[in-house]
Design an enzyme around this catalytic site. Sequence first.
Site, PDB file in Angstrom:
ATOM      1  N   SER A 161      32.698 -32.528 -34.700  1.00  0.00           N
ATOM      2  CA  SER A 161      31.310 -32.479 -33.969  1.00  0.00           C
ATOM      3  C   SER A 161      30.329 -33.700 -34.378  1.00  0.00           C
ATOM      4  CB  SER A 161      31.555 -30.961 -33.361  1.00  0.00           C
ATOM      5  OG  SER A 161      30.093 -31.673 -31.778  1.00  0.00           O
ATOM      6  N   ARG A 202      29.788 -43.609 -24.069  1.00  0.00           N
ATOM      7  CA  ARG A 202      29.064 -42.740 -23.480  1.00  0.00           C
ATOM      8  C   ARG A 202      28.616 -42.073 -24.788  1.00  0.00           C
ATOM      9  NH1 ARG A 202      31.057 -37.542 -24.650  1.00  0.00           N
ATOM     10  NH2 ARG A 202      33.448 -38.049 -25.781  1.00  0.00           N
ATOM     11  N   ALA A 217      38.735 -31.795 -15.876  1.00  0.00           N
ATOM     12  CA  ALA A 217      38.789 -32.842 -14.472  1.00  0.00           C
ATOM     13  C   ALA A 217      40.101 -32.179 -13.941  1.00  0.00           C
ATOM     14  CB  ALA A 217      38.861 -34.066 -14.752  1.00  0.00           C
ATOM     15  N   GLU A 262      37.529 -38.440 -17.543  1.00  0.00           N
ATOM     16  CA  GLU A 262      38.295 -39.899 -18.600  1.00  0.00           C
ATOM     17  C   GLU A 262      39.237 -41.076 -17.962  1.00  0.00           C
ATOM     18  OE1 GLU A 262      38.871 -38.595 -22.292  1.00  0.00           O
ATOM     19  OE2 GLU A 262      38.851 -40.556 -22.975  1.00  0.00           O
ATOM     20  N   ARG A 299      26.584 -42.967 -30.268  1.00  0.00           N
ATOM     21  CA  ARG A 299      28.210 -43.557 -31.327  1.00  0.00           C
ATOM     22  C   ARG A 299      27.928 -44.083 -32.193  1.00  0.00           C
ATOM     23  NH1 ARG A 299      31.368 -38.999 -27.784  1.00  0.00           N
ATOM     24  NH2 ARG A 299      29.965 -36.499 -28.785  1.00  0.00           N
TER      25      ARG A 299
HETATM   26  C1  LIG Z   1      38.347 -33.946 -30.556  1.00  0.00           C
HETATM   27  C2  LIG Z   1      37.395 -33.967 -29.188  1.00  0.00           C
HETATM   28  C3  LIG Z   1      36.071 -33.708 -29.059  1.00  0.00           C
HETATM   29  C4  LIG Z   1      35.113 -33.498 -27.909  1.00  0.00           C
HETATM   30  N1  LIG Z   1      34.808 -32.962 -27.622  1.00  0.00           N
HETATM   31  C5  LIG Z   1      33.720 -33.585 -26.378  1.00  0.00           C
HETATM   32  C6  LIG Z   1      32.036 -32.474 -26.353  1.00  0.00           C
HETATM   33  O1  LIG Z   1      32.016 -32.152 -27.174  1.00  0.00           O
HETATM   34  N2  LIG Z   1      31.925 -32.733 -25.275  1.00  0.00           N
HETATM   35  C7  LIG Z   1      32.413 -33.807 -24.418  1.00  0.00           C
HETATM   36  O2  LIG Z   1      31.798 -33.487 -23.341  1.00  0.00           O
HETATM   37  N3  LIG Z   1      33.521 -34.483 -24.519  1.00  0.00           N
HETATM   38  C8  LIG Z   1      34.470 -33.875 -25.712  1.00  0.00           C
HETATM   39  N4  LIG Z   1      35.516 -34.836 -25.735  1.00  0.00           N
HETATM   40  C9  LIG Z   1      35.612 -35.902 -25.123  1.00  0.00           C
HETATM   41  C10 LIG Z   1      36.548 -34.805 -23.151  1.00  0.00           C
HETATM   42  O3  LIG Z   1      37.385 -33.739 -24.429  1.00  0.00           O
HETATM   43  C11 LIG Z   1      37.230 -35.643 -22.643  1.00  0.00           C
HETATM   44  O4  LIG Z   1      36.916 -36.687 -22.424  1.00  0.00           O
HETATM   45  C12 LIG Z   1      37.797 -34.623 -21.544  1.00  0.00           C
HETATM   46  O5  LIG Z   1      38.191 -33.232 -21.900  1.00  0.00           O
HETATM   47  C13 LIG Z   1      39.286 -35.232 -20.755  1.00  0.00           C
HETATM   48  O6  LIG Z   1      39.059 -34.863 -20.051  1.00  0.00           O
HETATM   49  P1  LIG Z   1      40.518 -34.953 -18.501  1.00  0.00           P
HETATM   50  O7  LIG Z   1      40.110 -33.374 -17.382  1.00  0.00           O
HETATM   51  O8  LIG Z   1      39.525 -35.877 -17.982  1.00  0.00           O
HETATM   52  O9  LIG Z   1      41.434 -34.799 -19.592  1.00  0.00           O
HETATM   53  P2  LIG Z   1      42.738 -34.084 -20.310  1.00  0.00           P
HETATM   54  O10 LIG Z   1      42.085 -33.093 -20.803  1.00  0.00           O
HETATM   55  O11 LIG Z   1      43.420 -35.427 -21.190  1.00  0.00           O
HETATM   56  O12 LIG Z   1      43.396 -33.930 -18.905  1.00  0.00           O
HETATM   57  C14 LIG Z   1      44.915 -34.592 -19.409  1.00  0.00           C
HETATM   58  C15 LIG Z   1      45.295 -34.187 -18.173  1.00  0.00           C
HETATM   59  O13 LIG Z   1      46.350 -34.453 -17.751  1.00  0.00           O
HETATM   60  C16 LIG Z   1      47.914 -34.889 -18.096  1.00  0.00           C
HETATM   61  N5  LIG Z   1      48.969 -35.313 -17.775  1.00  0.00           N
HETATM   62  C17 LIG Z   1      48.294 -37.068 -18.768  1.00  0.00           C
HETATM   63  N6  LIG Z   1      49.402 -37.769 -18.123  1.00  0.00           N
HETATM   64  C18 LIG Z   1      49.789 -36.802 -16.960  1.00  0.00           C
HETATM   65  C19 LIG Z   1      51.346 -37.974 -16.483  1.00  0.00           C
HETATM   66  N7  LIG Z   1      51.956 -38.880 -17.083  1.00  0.00           N
HETATM   67  N8  LIG Z   1      52.596 -36.299 -15.594  1.00  0.00           N
HETATM   68  C20 LIG Z   1      51.563 -35.158 -15.608  1.00  0.00           C
HETATM   69  N9  LIG Z   1      50.428 -34.871 -16.611  1.00  0.00           N
HETATM   70  C21 LIG Z   1      49.988 -35.757 -16.938  1.00  0.00           C
HETATM   71  C22 LIG Z   1      48.110 -33.583 -19.153  1.00  0.00           C
HETATM   72  O14 LIG Z   1      48.766 -33.177 -19.070  1.00  0.00           O
HETATM   73  C23 LIG Z   1      46.828 -32.860 -19.189  1.00  0.00           C
HETATM   74  O15 LIG Z   1      46.452 -31.743 -18.520  1.00  0.00           O
HETATM   75  C24 LIG Z   1      36.206 -34.705 -26.833  1.00  0.00           C
HETATM   76  C25 LIG Z   1      37.245 -35.334 -27.105  1.00  0.00           C
HETATM   77  C26 LIG Z   1      37.622 -34.942 -27.826  1.00  0.00           C
HETATM   78  C27 LIG Z   1      39.566 -36.064 -28.670  1.00  0.00           C
END
Ligand SMILES: Cc1cc2nc3c(=O)[nH]c(=O)nc-3n(C[C@H](O)[C@H](O)[C@H](O)COP(=O)(O)OP(=O)(O)OC[C@H]3O[C@@H](n4cnc5c(N)ncnc54)[C@H](O)[C@@H]3O)c2cc1C
Length: 665
Positions: free
Chosen positions: A284, A463, A44, A453, A337
Amino acid sequence: MALDSKIPEGPLADKWTNHKNNINLVNPANKRHIDVIIVGTGLAGGSAAATLAELGYNVKAFCFQDSPRRAHSIAAQGGINAAKNYQGDGDSTYRLFYDTVKGGDYRSREANVHRLAEVSTNIIDQCVAQGVPFARDYGGLLDNRSFGGVLVSRTFYAKGQTGQQLLLGAYSAMNRQIGRGKIKMYNRHEMLDVVIVGGKARGIITRNLVTGEIERHSAHAVVIGTGGYGNVFYLSTNAMGSNVTAAWKAHKRGAYFANPCYTQIHPTCIPVSGDHQSKLTLMSESLRNDGRIWVPKKLEDAKAIQNRDLKPTDLAEDQRDYFLERRYPAFGNLVPRDVASRAAKERCDEGFGVNKTGEAVFLDFAAAIVRYGKEKAHVKGLDENDATLIQTLGKEVVKSKYGNLFQMYEKIVDENPYETPMMIYPAVHYTMGGVWVDYNLQTTIPGLYAIGEANFSDHGANRLGASALMQGLADGYFVLPYTIGNYLSDDIRTGPIPTDTVEFEEAEAKVTSEINHFINNKGTKPVDYFHKRLGKIMWNKCGMARNEKELKEAIEEISALREEFYKDVLVPGSADEFNEELAKAGRVADFLELGELFAKDALVREESAGGHFREEYQTPEGEAQRRKEFQFVSAWEYKGEPKDAELHKEELVYENIEVKERSYK
Ligand SMILES: Cc1cc2nc3c(=O)[nH]c(=O)nc-3n(C[C@H](O)[C@H](O)[C@H](O)COP(=O)(O)OP(=O)(O)OC[C@H]3O[C@@H](n4cnc5c(N)ncnc54)[C@H](O)[C@@H]3O)c2cc1C
């Protein structure tokens, strides 16, 4: 404050287009004078940072890892949805919209979900252009598979590494902007507060995790893309570092927190093995395309399998209970799920579990191996009755589809899943709750946005698989870059935001005082001791099944645990050095507040919906029972202590979809 979701007027399918046509723009020359902070560089935040910088804004991006490439997004395995209808199997924007609203048990905002379905197709084009190596079929076209809760194949994937490949795409796009000087990347920086100036988010306070230095950073707007809070349960499939701190600090500064109790418990994870474990592993959902889920029909067989007196492969076909296929013939193993997890728990609670703790069911590929083997033999003109040949050919096909997942399972469990069924059990995986945002992805604090997320998202109470990557990238590549411009158009003459002001001073002092408390506390127990205890309360009383009595107990227990934590936590070392225990202490402090609000939210929601299952509200068949009077988003306002949080309701209106029984039969 009254909640205004700012949903544009007009017919559902035209809302987004009309909105884009009518919002204010910032001209390219003026974008150069505007700074945007993006906290989080997962899918994101990374996609948002790259896009905003490409548009011309000055972006400052932060993450706590040593590189954006290590964001938790990298763990995503199965795939990403898009309504391309490449399979010609009846998919459409409307169907993706419909499946998502129904999948979320009619607890999401129609306008947002429709927009998500609309832009889903752009995401695939964008990522292909970046070079993301999606799987392709024999003819070279992009391939698809199915995920739970749908009757079409709309999931694009890159083997079992979709998140990694998408993240490399976003990261490359970011790197181009880092190279151009349009993104300044702050790795190893943790955001510890948001700074509000004149009612608007104007900056953040961070701690440099390597040196311990506390820093002030200002901007005209702040975006939080910091992921989910599943680790409030201690054990989850999330990366160990995933935490709620950024979202929680925003909440404490005035951003409402929505639906904290909506958590997804994923059915196909490797079962818990013992008390010393710190992480759970997802297998998965894509595996449910071919794997069949079962337990023995008879209790004595289950006992024999638990004691290892009977091998699963020796149990006759008619002695197996394929309980998802039995209960939900239309969707079978591909029910959503929440439905699959509850059904597995129900069988295990009745004593049919198959591992030594009785908390596992089988995920079996034997039938798929034979099916694929025969097909392959037929194509090659080989003997379809040669059992050995069929096994060899079938395993090759399964390996090509899921090879890395099978290898991962074998490494962890030390059993060969090509020869014996996998054992799986539900585990905490994803949080649908998060920071409340309006249609523009703006929180209740002007100038503070939440994406991915971290926001309460488009998924309602549950979801569907492969929809998180879709939502995170929709937010970052295709929604926020438009909506934030509307807000920033008022800032073209503001000039740089100074950091030598009382607001920054106050926020920095608050952060420093909390850090000093932990360092000087000199208690007797490490941070993990408290985190594990919190996780146990959450899992036992706020997990797959919840009831009034236990939720009330959870609230009391978490509150007492928080008090104990502040009195007795031991954080070794000092504040001005690399100190992982200190970082963890701050995160667990926030989990201890969030956990209580979570239980409170679950207590107030006197219905079952999606991942939130209140035992008091279920149908005679044990399915979740929604109640019309709870057709709202709960948005909590911070009032000092979680127990004092004030509930605001965003009523959900369904004008384009009929709210009906959520049947997968
Ligand atoms: C094992 C697994 C498999 C999955 N497979 C799928 C799939 O196949 N398809 C699907 O659609 N979804 C899947 N999901 C869900 C999906 O991966 C996540 O919901 C999504 O990647 C979240 O992306 P994001 O960018 O919101 O957060 P994240 O990828 O969690 O990134 C968070 C970012 O915030 C930063 N951060 C956090 N707190 C702070 C802070 N206080 N200060 C500075 N930086 C901070 C971190 O360093 C990181 O860069 C899966 C989840 C898991 C656990």
